[in-house]
Design a protein around this motif. Sequence first.
Motif, PDB file in Angstrom:
ATOM      1  N   ALA A  96       0.842  -1.208   0.000  1.00 43.98           N
ATOM      2  CA  ALA A  96       0.000   0.000   0.000  1.00 43.98           C
ATOM      3  C   ALA A  96       0.866   1.244   0.000  1.00 43.98           C
ATOM      4  O   ALA A  96       2.021   1.231   0.430  1.00 43.98           O
ATOM      5  CB  ALA A  96      -0.972   0.019   1.179  1.00 43.98           C
ATOM      6  N   ARG A  97       0.282   2.310  -0.461  1.00 42.65           N
ATOM      7  CA  ARG A  97       1.070   3.507  -0.737  1.00 42.65           C
ATOM      8  C   ARG A  97       1.666   4.127   0.508  1.00 42.65           C
ATOM      9  O   ARG A  97       2.754   4.685   0.478  1.00 42.65           O
ATOM     10  CB  ARG A  97       0.176   4.540  -1.419  1.00 42.65           C
ATOM     11  N   MET A  98       0.981   4.051   1.622  1.00 46.31           N
ATOM     12  CA  MET A  98       1.446   4.763   2.811  1.00 46.31           C
ATOM     13  C   MET A  98       2.207   3.866   3.778  1.00 46.31           C
ATOM     14  O   MET A  98       2.599   4.297   4.844  1.00 46.31           O
ATOM     15  CB  MET A  98       0.247   5.382   3.528  1.00 46.31           C
ATOM     16  N   ALA A  99       2.423   2.622   3.399  1.00 43.68           N
ATOM     17  CA  ALA A  99       3.045   1.676   4.320  1.00 43.68           C
ATOM     18  C   ALA A  99       4.561   1.785   4.304  1.00 43.68           C
ATOM     19  O   ALA A  99       5.160   2.470   3.464  1.00 43.68           O
ATOM     20  CB  ALA A  99       2.606   0.260   3.978  1.00 43.68           C
TER      21      ALA A  99
ATOM     22  N   ASN B  31       3.381   9.102   6.631  1.00 42.95           N
ATOM     23  CA  ASN B  31       4.385   8.077   6.892  1.00 42.95           C
ATOM     24  C   ASN B  31       5.705   8.759   7.183  1.00 42.95           C
ATOM     25  O   ASN B  31       6.043   9.750   6.516  1.00 42.95           O
ATOM     26  CB  ASN B  31       4.497   7.181   5.638  1.00 42.95           C
ATOM     27  N   TYR B  48       9.551   2.757  11.486  1.00 44.08           N
ATOM     28  CA  TYR B  48       8.399   3.289  10.758  1.00 44.08           C
ATOM     29  C   TYR B  48       7.563   3.973  11.823  1.00 44.08           C
ATOM     30  O   TYR B  48       6.988   3.303  12.683  1.00 44.08           O
ATOM     31  CB  TYR B  48       7.630   2.158  10.080  1.00 44.08           C
ATOM     32  N   LYS B  90       6.269  10.592   3.699  1.00 42.80           N
ATOM     33  CA  LYS B  90       5.291  10.576   2.604  1.00 42.80           C
ATOM     34  C   LYS B  90       4.201  11.575   2.952  1.00 42.80           C
ATOM     35  O   LYS B  90       3.461  11.387   3.923  1.00 42.80           O
ATOM     36  CB  LYS B  90       4.687   9.179   2.434  1.00 42.80           C
ATOM     37  N   ASN B  95       2.170   9.559  -2.954  1.00 38.32           N
ATOM     38  CA  ASN B  95       2.886   8.305  -2.761  1.00 38.32           C
ATOM     39  C   ASN B  95       4.393   8.491  -2.739  1.00 38.32           C
ATOM     40  O   ASN B  95       5.145   7.560  -2.536  1.00 38.32           O
ATOM     41  CB  ASN B  95       2.510   7.346  -3.889  1.00 38.32           C
TER      42      ASN B  95
END
Lengths: 112, 109
Positions: A96-99, B31, B48, B90, B95
């Motif tokens: 996924a894009r935000m992972a 993110n 993360y 992000k 993206n």
Amino acid sequence: DTAVSQTPKYLVTQMGNDKSIKCEQNLGHDTMYWYKQDSKKFLKIMFSYNNKELIINETVPNRFSPKSPDKAHLNLHINSLELGDSAVYFCASSQARMAEAFFGQGTRLTVV
Amino acid sequence: GIQVEQSPPDLILQEGANSTLRCNFSDSVNNLQWFHQNPWGQLINLFYIPSGTKQNGRLSATTVATERYSLLYISSSQTTDSGVYFCAVKPHGNNDMRFGAGTRLTVKP
């Protein structure tokens, strides 16, 4: 069991040649990326693919083209190589894009 | 686009010392990750951490998203901690992971 693997690790080639760098991920992620790290260590995104669709294309020369035969692979093709293309190229993937993104070990390209 | 600033740009420590690396970003993010690029060039995931605090051994990180900054703490540094530490974010609706310029850490024995 390397999660994101790139080949080759080193690539030395002459100006004007065409070359490819391969990337494979075994994480089951749906998004893959290519980044370029310049001589000053700055990392910049070049492309990303999500479900086989290009979703980002930075201001990269059209000599560079990403090819994704399936969700687990994103290869980088470079035509008519120039001296300024010398850099380290990193492949990455995320679910996924935000992972969280995971990077390959890099490919050091040297154009002579 | 979003700006990501890391400080200090360079840091030299004696083995055993503690340090704090900072990452400021100019817009809201979905993110945030911290990476260590070791002397062999590998990018290793450290954290993360879009918000909150996490710890992993001698390393910990805190992100205060509302104030747009993140901190990476390294305690009892070792020579193997040497390398470049990158913060990457992000932005919302994008993206595109943007990297800071990195902090180059040298730990001397």
